[in-house]
Write a protein that holds these residues in place. Sequence first.
Motif, mmCIF file in Angstrom:
data_model
loop_
_atom_site.group_PDB
_atom_site.id
_atom_site.type_symbol
_atom_site.label_atom_id
_atom_site.label_comp_id
_atom_site.label_asym_id
_atom_site.label_seq_id
_atom_site.Cartn_x
_atom_site.Cartn_y
_atom_site.Cartn_z
ATOM 1 N N GLU A 11 -4.184 1.940 4.306
ATOM 2 C CA GLU A 11 -3.552 0.829 4.906
ATOM 3 C C GLU A 11 -4.712 -0.067 5.519
ATOM 4 N N GLY A 12 -5.984 0.812 5.984
ATOM 5 C CA GLY A 12 -6.898 -0.133 6.527
ATOM 6 C C GLY A 12 -7.389 -1.271 5.415
ATOM 7 N N PHE A 13 -7.738 -0.792 4.137
ATOM 8 C CA PHE A 13 -8.127 -1.284 3.054
ATOM 9 C C PHE A 13 -7.151 -2.478 2.710
ATOM 10 N N VAL A 14 -5.866 -2.287 2.553
ATOM 11 C CA VAL A 14 -4.951 -3.412 2.088
ATOM 12 C C VAL A 14 -4.966 -4.375 3.524
ATOM 13 N N GLN A 15 -4.963 -4.079 4.726
ATOM 14 C CA GLN A 15 -4.954 -4.987 5.809
ATOM 15 C C GLN A 15 -6.350 -5.656 5.752
#
Length: 593
Positions: free
Chosen positions: A505-509
């Motif tokens: 999720e952090g990477f996509v964000q």
Amino acid sequence: MVGSRAYRLHHRYSDRRGGLPRGSARRHPTAAPRHPRLPVHTPATHALHELAALSHALFDTSDEGEILRLATDHLVTAGPYSAEAGYLKVGRDLVPSPGNGPTHAVAVARRVRELAGQDGEVALAGRPWGRALGLRGPAGLHGYLVVTSCSRPTRAERSLLAMLVRHTAAALSVAFARRRQREDALELDRLREERTVLQRQLISAVAELGYERAVHAMTADVAASGGGEEAVTRALHGLTGLPALVEDRFGRLRSWTGPSRPVPYPEPDPVRRDEMLHAIARQAGPVRIGDRLITLIRPHGEILGLLALVDARDEADEHTVLALGHAANSLTLELTHLRNLAEVELRLRHELADDLLAGTDGPSAYARSEAVGHDLHGSHYVVVVQWSNRNADDSFAQTVGRVAAAVGMRSLLTRRSDHVVLIAGDRPHARALYEALARENGTRSGTIGVSASCDSVVDIPSHYREAQRALDVRRHSRERYGTSFFDELGLYRILGPGSGHRELEGFVQEWLGQLIDYDSRHHATMVETLSRYFDCGGNYDETADSLAIHRSTLRYRLQRIRDISGHDLANVEDRLNLQVATRVWKIVLGGPG
């Protein structure tokens, strides 16, 4: 696999005795031999060679836990055995080894205690053969080794097992004896130091009573004033009429009372300073060096600094020496007290840092941090420091803490087996800490990993893993030395062990967050357009057809994607990270919504 480890262990100890140098390349034992002179062993002789190599390792190890670990790790060299558990005798208790498995822990521990020092059978499910073997030496029982086998061992295998047990027990006997010798030597040194202090106190007590009363009054005034070093030098100057001074162990001036103070104060040569301190330590009582009468501040043999009188005219007599000695005793108590307070605070800070890394509740952590003067509220960063020429011992930890404070980092500090950990209140500068540590250590061969910002103490353990990931990525990159930040790793954030849904999720964000927000606010399909563009291999016509839009509309959307996200599709690294992010967004996180 264990046989291969024993083979390497044997050759490692053979290398120490005249073979290849440590660190030189070796071929796997199953590979074709490089040297035609390498002997060919039968299985029995090979097992004996492995046990001989293990024996060397056991007797070269002074740590009892490490001896037990080596024995359990290489148990298979003696036959088809498995190590179920190991125990060391500490006092009257049998303490389980950290490597013991949890499966049969309770049953095995109960059976071992029932045996009361004797060997005996151990019955475990799925194991037709099991034994608890006592590790005995001349001083009695040292521990137990619990061994099982899926088949009944042959006579030769039982003989090899007995040999391994005897060697392990003998190595434990040697390790226990060495430890007792060290403890006895330390106790003897302590008693000698106490005797020396008592002798000096007795000599001082025989001195002239009148002057001694004045000296005692001086020390009482110093203790009552609570002025520390300045109070001592002020009282000593008033009693002797000579300039009095205190220096720390490294020659830095801490206090000066009286005339003729040098300005600026000279910086001593470290080598000559160390030689002078050791020369003074070898002599009893104050020592004259040049125009100074010097006595060391040395509680329990550790030199904290020195107290001196400047006596250019050589006027000091036995009264002066007595006053200097009492002043030194008073200062020793003061500095020892301050040192103990500092050590207690340092230990509390280390324990707090350890608990934060392991995971602890917020209210307790905040209360403890306030007690040691550190504010845990607000954002924090976990910083992991590793240097190639330094072991992660207390000395290196102190160096890291001192340098971090010098570059303005408010932090809690602790250490692990191969690195030092800082929990810092501010985001570290990209180069300041690394450059300062490089100067301090005399080499640039160091690596620093920094986590993303952490807003809650309960998230510190996961951010510790982020800092370790950043350090590991840096160490395996082309430029392995320097500082890496987890939030700047890009694709490497989600590669490697330990990556979970939060990291995805952090990477996509990071790469699609602005586009996702734009789509949500304007009911647009920027992320879906970018995903289709990558699915079509960057082909404009195929992408436009799949979206049922005109080619010029696609070009406009791609330009808007560049403007909104700030990422350039022509940049190879940006393109790769965006493509991976769209795949994760669509497949793992479920796409729109």
